[in-house]
Write a protein that holds these residues in place. Structure first.
Motif, PDB file in Angstrom:
ATOM      1  N   SER A 415       1.569  -0.506   0.445  1.00  0.00           N
ATOM      2  CA  SER A 415      -0.098   0.048  -0.029  1.00  0.00           C
ATOM      3  C   SER A 415       0.705   1.380  -0.042  1.00  0.00           C
ATOM      4  O   SER A 415       0.847   1.746  -0.792  1.00  0.00           O
ATOM      5  N   SER A 416       1.643   1.363   0.496  1.00  0.00           N
ATOM      6  CA  SER A 416       2.689   2.486   1.011  1.00  0.00           C
ATOM      7  C   SER A 416       3.370   2.888   0.514  1.00  0.00           C
ATOM      8  O   SER A 416       3.975   3.530  -0.684  1.00  0.00           O
ATOM      9  N   GLY A 417       4.194   1.320  -1.007  1.00  0.00           N
ATOM     10  CA  GLY A 417       4.926   2.014  -1.717  1.00  0.00           C
ATOM     11  C   GLY A 417       4.287   1.717  -3.104  1.00  0.00           C
ATOM     12  O   GLY A 417       4.953   3.403  -3.328  1.00  0.00           O
ATOM     13  N   VAL A 418       2.960   1.700  -3.417  1.00  0.00           N
ATOM     14  CA  VAL A 418       2.649   2.338  -4.471  1.00  0.00           C
ATOM     15  C   VAL A 418       1.678   3.413  -3.894  1.00  0.00           C
ATOM     16  O   VAL A 418       1.809   4.442  -5.761  1.00  0.00           O
ATOM     17  N   MET A 419       0.931   3.650  -3.115  1.00  0.00           N
ATOM     18  CA  MET A 419       1.186   4.823  -3.205  1.00  0.00           C
ATOM     19  C   MET A 419       1.963   6.099  -3.011  1.00  0.00           C
ATOM     20  O   MET A 419       1.798   7.442  -3.936  1.00  0.00           O
ATOM     21  N   THR A 420       3.147   5.985  -2.741  1.00  0.00           N
ATOM     22  CA  THR A 420       4.691   6.625  -2.810  1.00  0.00           C
ATOM     23  C   THR A 420       4.917   7.548  -4.756  1.00  0.00           C
ATOM     24  O   THR A 420       4.651   7.907  -5.241  1.00  0.00           O
TER      25      THR A 420
END
Length: 579
Positions: A415-420
Motif C-alpha cells: 500500500s505505502s509503496g504504490v501510494m508513493t
C-alpha cells in the motif's frame, strides 16, 4: 512432549515471567522434575498453577499437563460482535461525509472559502482528539461494551444540534460533540474487537472499523442527494439508535472481565462468542496468563511493587492482579515507556498513524472532483465523491479478506509503496501543468493515478493501522496506548484539514503532492524496518518480538485454584452486561 491418554506434558524453555519471579523472590523452593501440589508451592509460583492442570516453572523448562479439544470455535458470533461494535464507526463516517454532502451555500454561507466553514469541518477531528484522551480510562473503568454503548447518546445528540444548521454555534457544538464520541469509539471499538476475536480472524475483524467508516462516508454522500439538509440529518439519526439496539445484546470483552476478577462472567462471554460446543479452558487460561504477565511485568519495572506483595494474599493471586490492573486505569501515559515492548509498540503505533494521515489521502480526495472534471467527466462534485466512496468500500472489503491471508506487513508495504509512486506521478503531472506544458494527451493519467492511490490506501494504510494498534499492547497498557495513538491520528487529521489550503497557496499543487510523496516513502521505510508481522501470533509472541526476546514454545497455565474459588462468589457470577 510425552503423551498419556488424552493428556500431554509439555516441556519448554522458561518465559521471561518465570525468570523475573525468581529474581524478585529468591526464597522459591528448589525445582523438581514434575509439578508439585499448590499447597506446597510458593505463592508467586502458585500464580501459574491450577488443580488437575499443572504448570510449574523450573530453572530450565516449564511443565504443563492439559487436555486437548478438537472442536473448532464458531466464527459467526465473533463477526456479529465485531460488526455491531464498529457500527459506531459507521455513524462516524456519516459525520465525515456531511461537510462534503452539504455545501456551504445550502446552510447559509455565500462564500465557499469562508474560514468559518474550515473550522466547522476541522472541529470534528479536534473533538475526536479530546475524546481519545479519555477513552482509554473510560474503557478500563466502565468496560469496552458499556463505553461504546454510552457513545450512542452523544452521536444522536450531535445530529440534534446540527438540525439548527442556520446557527454556526449549534453546528460547531454538534460537530465537536460528534468528534468526542468518534474519538472514544475509535479507541474502544479496536480494544473490544481485538479482545473478542480469535487470532485466526483477528486481522479480518480488526479491519471492520475502517470498513464501517468508509461505508458510513458513502452513506453520508448518498443522503446528500436529498434536497433538504434536515432530511439528511433525520436519516442519519437512525444509525446511532440501530447501533445501540444491536450492540446492547453483545457480551462484554472477556479480557476486561478477567482483569476485574469476574471469572464466571468471562467464561459466559467467551463461551457465547466461541459456541456452546467449544472448550474455552485453554483460551481463558491464555487470557489470565497475558493479564498476569502484563500486570506483573509492569509493576516490576520502575516500581516498588514486588512479588512479595502477592504472598500477602496467597488465596487470591488473580484478584491481586485485577486490583493492580484497576489501579493502572489511573496510571500516567509515561508508564507506556517503562518496558521495551511498550515503548517499541508506541513507536510502531505512532508511526503507522502518521503514515496514514500524512500521506496525502485528504489532498487526493479533495482534488478528486477537479481531476474527474479535467478528464472530461460531467459529473457533479457530489457524484464524484460517491464514486470515490464506492471504490474505497470495495478496496477496504478486499483488505479485510486478505488481512489474515497475506499478513499485515505485506499489505502495508504494498500500500505505502504504490501510494508513493502515485503521489510522485501526480506531483510531476501538476508541475508540468503549472509550467505551461500541454497535457491534453494524458488527461486520463491523473484519473487513473487517483483511482489506484485510493484503492491502495484502502487496501493497507487505511484499515490496517487500526488493526495493528489493537494487537501490539498488553491488556494493562492497551487503554492508555490506544488513547495516545488514536489521539495522535485525529490531531494530525485536524492539522492537515486546517493547513492544507495554506500549503497549496505556498507550494502549489505539485509541491504539496511531492511533500506527501516524501512522507509516504518514509512511511514505507518505517514499515519495512520497524513494524512487526502480527498475523496469527498470540499476544505473548508479539510482545516478545517487540521486546527483542526470542520466543520459545511456552505452555499456558490452566485455571488457578484460587480463581476456581472466586468463581463461587456471587459478585463474580454476574453475567456480562447485558447478556
Amino acid at each position: 512432549m510425552h503423551g498419556c491418554a488424552n493428556h500431554f506434558v509439555v516441556m519448554s524453555w522458561p518465559s521471561p515471567l518465570s525468570q523475573r519471579v525468581r529474581k524478585c523472590d529468591p526464597a522459591l523452593e528448589e525445582p523438581t522434575d514434575m509439578p508439585v501440589p499448590a499447597s506446597t508451592m510458593n505463592p508467586a509460583v502458585r500464580l501459574v498453577q491450577g488443580p488437575g492442570k499443572v504448570l510449574h516453572e523450573e530453572n530450565s523448562r516449564t511443565a504443563l499437563t492439559m487436555t486437548t479439544s478438537t472442536k473448532q470455535a464458531r466464527k459467526e458470533r465473533q463477526f456479529l460482535a465485531a460488526f455491531s461494535a464498529t457500527l459506531g464507526a459507521l455513524c462516524a463516517g456519516t459525520f465525515f461525509a456531511w461537510s462534503t454532502a452539504v455545501p456551504g451555500e445550502r446552510i447559509g454561507f455565500k462564500d465557499p472559502q469562508d474560514p468559518v466553514l474550515s473550522w466547522i469541518a476541522s472541529s470534528l477531528p479536534l473533538g475526536a482528539f479530546f475524546g481519545c484522551m479519555v477513552a482509554g480510562m473510560a474503557a478500563n473503568r466502565l468496560g469496552r461494551q458499556r463505553t461504546l454503548l454510552l457513545m450512542s447518546v452523544p452521536l444522536l445528540a450531535a445530529w440534534g444540534f446540527m438540525l439548527a444548521s442556520d446557527s454556526v454555534a449549534c453546528l460547531l457544538v454538534g460537530r465537536l460533540l460528534a468528534g468526542l464520541a468518534v474519538g472514544v469509539v475509535s479507541v474502544s471499538a479496536g480494544m473490544y474487537v481485538s479482545e473478542v476475536a480469535e487470532a485466526s480472524v483477528r486481522g479480518t475483524l480488526g479491519s471492520f472499523f475502517q470498513l464501517q467508516i468508509v461505508v458510513g462516508i458513502l452513506f453520508g454522500y448518498v443522503t446528500g442527494l436529498l434536497d433538504d439538509p434536515a432530511h439528511q440529518v433525520y436519516v442519519c439519526m437512525v444509525l446511532p439508535v440501530v447501533f445501540a439496539a444491536l450492540f446492547w445484546r453483545m457480551p462484554e470483552s472477556p479480557v476486561f472481565l478477567v482483569s476485574r476478577g469476574r471469572s464466571q462472567a468471562a467464561r459466559d462471554a467467551l463461551q457465547w462468542l466461541r459456541g456452546d460446543d467449544y472448550d474455552i479452558s485453554d483460551e481463558i487460561s491464555t487470557i489470565r496468563h497475558s493479564i498476569m504477565v502484563g500486570t506483573l511485568a509492569h509493576y516490576t519495572c520502575g516500581s516498588n511493587v514486588s512479588y512479595e506483595n502477592v504472598s500477602e494474599s496467597p488465596d487470591r493471586p488473580l484478584r491481586y492482579c485485577a486490583r493492580q490492573t484497576s489501579e493502572q486505569s489511573k496510571a500516567s501515559f509515561t508508564d507506556l515507556f517503562t518496558t521495551r515492548a511498550a515503548s517499541r509498540g508506541m513507536i510502531v503505533a505512532l508511526g503507522l498513524m502518521g503514515a496514514q494521515q500524512l500521506s496525502g489521502i485528504n489532498a487526493v480526495i479533495f482534488y478528486a472532483g477537479d481531476i474527474f472534471q479535467k478528464s472530461g467527466s460531467t459529473m457533479s462534485g457530489l457524484m464524484c465523491a460517491i464514486v470515490v466512496g464506492v471504490v474505497q468500500v470495495a478496496a477496504t472489503f478486499v483488505s479485510m479478506v486478505l488481512a489474515d491471508a497475506a499478513g499485515r506487513r505485506v499489505l502495508l508495504l504494498l500500500s505505502s509503496g504504490v501510494m508513493t509512486v502515485c503521489l510522485s506521478t501526480l506531483g510531476v503531472y501538476y508541475h508540468l501543468s503549472e509550467a505551461g506544458h500541454t497535457m491534453d494527451g494524458i488527461t486520463w493519467l491523473p484519473l487513473v493515478t487517483v483511482a489506484v492511490y485510493i484503492v491502495m490506501f484502502s487496501l493497507g494504510l487505511g484499515p490496517l493501522p487500526w488493526c495493528v494498534v489493537s494487537e501490539i499492547f498488553s491488556p494493562s497498557t492497551k487503554g492508555a496506548a490506544s488513547s495516545v495513538a488514536c489521539g495522535a491520528n485525529w490531531f494530525m487529521a485536524f492539522l492537515v484539514t486546517r493547513v492544507f489550503k495554506s500549503m497549496i497557496s505556498a507550494l502549489e499543487q505539485s509541491g504539496a503532492f511531492f511533500v506527501f510523496a516524501a512522507i509516504a516513502a518514509l512511511g514505507t521505510l518505517f514499515i519495512a524496518l520497524l513494524v512487526p508481522e502480527t498475523k496469527g501470533k498470540s499476544l505473548e509472541e508479539i510482545l516478545d518480538e517487540l521486546a527483542g526476546i526470542k520466543s520459545f514454545p511456552v505452555a499456558v497455565e490452566a485455571t488457578p485454584e484460587a480463581i476456581e474459588e472466586e468463581e463461587g462468589d456471587e459478585a463474580n457470577n454476574r453475567r456480562p452486561f447485558p447478556l
